[in-house]
Enzyme design. Structure first.
Site, mmCIF file in Angstrom:
data_model
loop_
_atom_site.group_PDB
_atom_site.id
_atom_site.type_symbol
_atom_site.label_atom_id
_atom_site.label_comp_id
_atom_site.label_asym_id
_atom_site.label_seq_id
_atom_site.Cartn_x
_atom_site.Cartn_y
_atom_site.Cartn_z
ATOM 1 N N GLU A 181 -7.567 -26.315 -0.303
ATOM 2 C CA GLU A 181 -8.852 -26.741 -0.864
ATOM 3 C C GLU A 181 -9.788 -27.352 0.165
ATOM 4 O OE1 GLU A 181 -7.866 -29.280 -4.189
ATOM 5 O OE2 GLU A 181 -7.013 -27.633 -5.337
ATOM 6 N N GLU A 365 -2.121 -23.088 -7.631
ATOM 7 C CA GLU A 365 -2.083 -24.290 -8.481
ATOM 8 C C GLU A 365 -2.732 -23.963 -9.815
ATOM 9 O OE1 GLU A 365 -3.691 -28.006 -6.995
ATOM 10 O OE2 GLU A 365 -2.839 -27.635 -5.022
HETATM 11 O O1 IFM Z 1 -3.427 -33.134 -7.257
HETATM 12 C C1 IFM Z 1 -4.386 -32.205 -6.895
HETATM 13 C C2 IFM Z 1 -3.917 -31.417 -5.689
HETATM 14 O O2 IFM Z 1 -3.618 -32.244 -4.615
HETATM 15 C C3 IFM Z 1 -4.997 -30.462 -5.249
HETATM 16 N N1 IFM Z 1 -5.452 -29.654 -6.352
HETATM 17 C C4 IFM Z 1 -5.792 -30.306 -7.573
HETATM 18 C C5 IFM Z 1 -4.661 -31.231 -8.013
HETATM 19 C C6 IFM Z 1 -5.032 -31.923 -9.322
HETATM 20 O O3 IFM Z 1 -6.194 -32.682 -9.166
#
Ligand code: IFM
Length: 472
Positions: A181, A365
């Site tokens: 990210e 994710e």
């Molecule tokens: O916890 C975070 C992760 O570190 C990065 N993506 C989003 C998740 C939830 O906010």
């Protein structure tokens, strides 16, 4: 670990009948990140990271929570690998803490490297593939003291770090993600100050993003050379935009939103350019781009990781800006994020239309936060189970429409440090009692494991839409 709740399982978390996700080559995993779970923040030569510093800055993290202990994974990693294996997962996505493995002069810290060597070896023994993320936001503080991602040199230091790690672990890691990210690292870290290191200037955000992406591009050939059997890529948080009203002004707002949330990262990677709309909104914030930077940044990747949680509904704010439109009466997570599974299908299909060179996708994710409690040894997180099922269904529809998705990683294995929200927000399918470090499987973990066991037993038919094994 508390397994009391393993038998009274709720329904199975499964993709729909016939889904291409049932193919045996489709990877199912869980994801975590170093700062969020490891703890042991001063042990075995680990240096201070920007998040250690940020946590001790008053007012930055809810309740003043820190990563000093977190889930104590640095000491409990064996138990945690057992947990991953017991769920029957194909793959584990974790990140490496840069401040744990290199000293201030860029020399290896053997104790830190040994920790990750033991981890990937044990995962390998259990037949679990390792997907390692090199940067999930824990920049060594000494690099921040020299300008952090505003300093072009950090991109070169990142390539050195990628070199070290891929020399050490290149034989055992199945996939390397350079960055997690970059949008969050650049925008939340340098654009609005909600994350470490806490700057709030759009010019800084744009320059930090450029150097993050440059670090990605510089490290690709290094990773390929040292880890020839592994796939290399980057993980982006993505979010489709929708107009609050069906009018031209709001449709323009959606384009601005899309340029910010998706194009800012994906256009440089896949088109070797930044989206013009971005600079329409942030006039005068263009980063300094040198020589062949854009060619370096757009070197081909083997995969694109996407993190999807929710969408944005936006309306116009003048000609060159947008604002969020809060829909009433929609289901939201503990984070306040709308549950909108259709967005996962939409964004992947949008990318397929937009980028002719889109590599295969991993959903790296996706998950749901809720205020989970252990009651009589059990955590009933039915809302999370429902969330996962509708997102599996959305992923299946995208695959049936030709999007090449290779795997799904649930965020997260266990409750952990949720950045500026500290430990209050719980994303895990395993509950963590932070006072005792007892891990308790939530119903969602049992329901996910049930599906994986039945899939391994060959209980599901699928309609093939592309040949997963034919591609690199
Ligand atoms: O916890 C975070 C992760 O570190 C990065 N993506 C989003 C998740 C939830 O906010």
């Amino acid at each position: 670990m508390n397994h009391n709740n393993i038998s009274p399982c709720a329904e199975m978390v499964s993709p729909p009948a016939g889904s291409p996700m049932h193919q045996p080559d489709f990877l199912f995993g869980v994801a975590t990140a170093s700062f969020q779970i490891e703890g042991a923040s001063t042990e075995d030569g680990r240096l201070t990271s920007i998040w250690d510093r940020f946590c001790t800055t008053p007012g930055k993290v809810l309740h003043g929570d820190t990563g000093e202990v977190a889930c104590d994974h640095y000491h409990r990693w064996q138990e945690d690998v057992e947990l991953i294996a017991s769920l029957g997962l194909d793959a584990y996505r974790f990140s490496i803490a840069w401040p744990r493995v290199m000293d201030e002069k860029g020399r290896p810290n053997q104790k830190g490297l040994d920790f990750y060597r033991r981890l990937v070896d044990r995962l390998g023994e259990k037949g679990i593939k390792s997907m390692a993320t090199l940067y999930h936001w824990d920049l060594p503080q000494h690099l921040e003291d020299r300008g952090g991602w505003l300093n072009r040199d950090t991109a070169y230091r990142f390539a050195d770090y990628a070199d070290l790690l891929s020399c050490e672990l290149g034989d055992s890691v199945a996939a390397w993600a350079t960055f997690n990210e970059p949008w969050c690292a650049a925008y939340l870290g340098y654009g609005n100050g909600h994350h470490a290191p806490g700057y709030a200037d759009h010019r800084y955000a744009a320059q930090a993003m450029h150097h993050l992406l440059l670090g990605h591009g510089l490290s690709l050939p290094v990773l390929r050379q040292n880890s020839p059997g592994a796939q290399v890529g980057l993980v982006a948080n993505v979010s489709p935009g929708y107009p609050a009203q069906d009018c031209e002004a709001d449709r323009n707002a959606v384009e601005l939103y899309d340029a910010n949330h998706n194009g800012w990262v994906l256009d440089p990677l896949l088109r070797a350019t930044y989206p013009a709309k971005l600079w329409q909104r942030w006039q005068g914030c263009e980063p300094l781009v040198l020589g062949d930077d854009m060619a370096v940044i757009s070197r081909p990747m083997d995969f694109l990781g996407i993190n999807y949680y929710t969408r944005g509904v936006v309306s116009a704010k003048g000609e060159n800006d947008y604002q969020w439109f809060e829909l009433p009466d929609v289901e939201r997570s503990q984070m306040g994020w709308e549950v909108y599974p259709q967005g996962l299908q939409d964004i992947m299909e949008q990318f397929k239309r937009q980028y002719s060179n889109l590599p295969p996708i991993y959903i790296t994710e996706n998950g749901f936060s809720s205020d989970d409690k252990v009651e009589q040894g059990r955590v009933q997180d039915g809302q999370r189970i429902a969330y996962l099922k509708v997102h599996f269904a959305a992923c299946s529809r995208a695959m049936q429409n030709g999007v090449d998705v290779r795997g799904y990683f649930l965020w997260s294995l266990m409750d952990n440090f949720e950045w500026a929200y500290g430990y209050e927000r719980r994303f895990g399918i395993v509950h963590v009692d932070y006072a005792t470090q007892v891990r308790t499987l939530k119903d969602s973990a049992v329901a996910y494991a049930d599906y994986l066991a039945q899939r391994r037993a060959g209980k599901f038919a699928w309609e093939p839409v592309h040949n997963l094994t034919a591609r690199p």
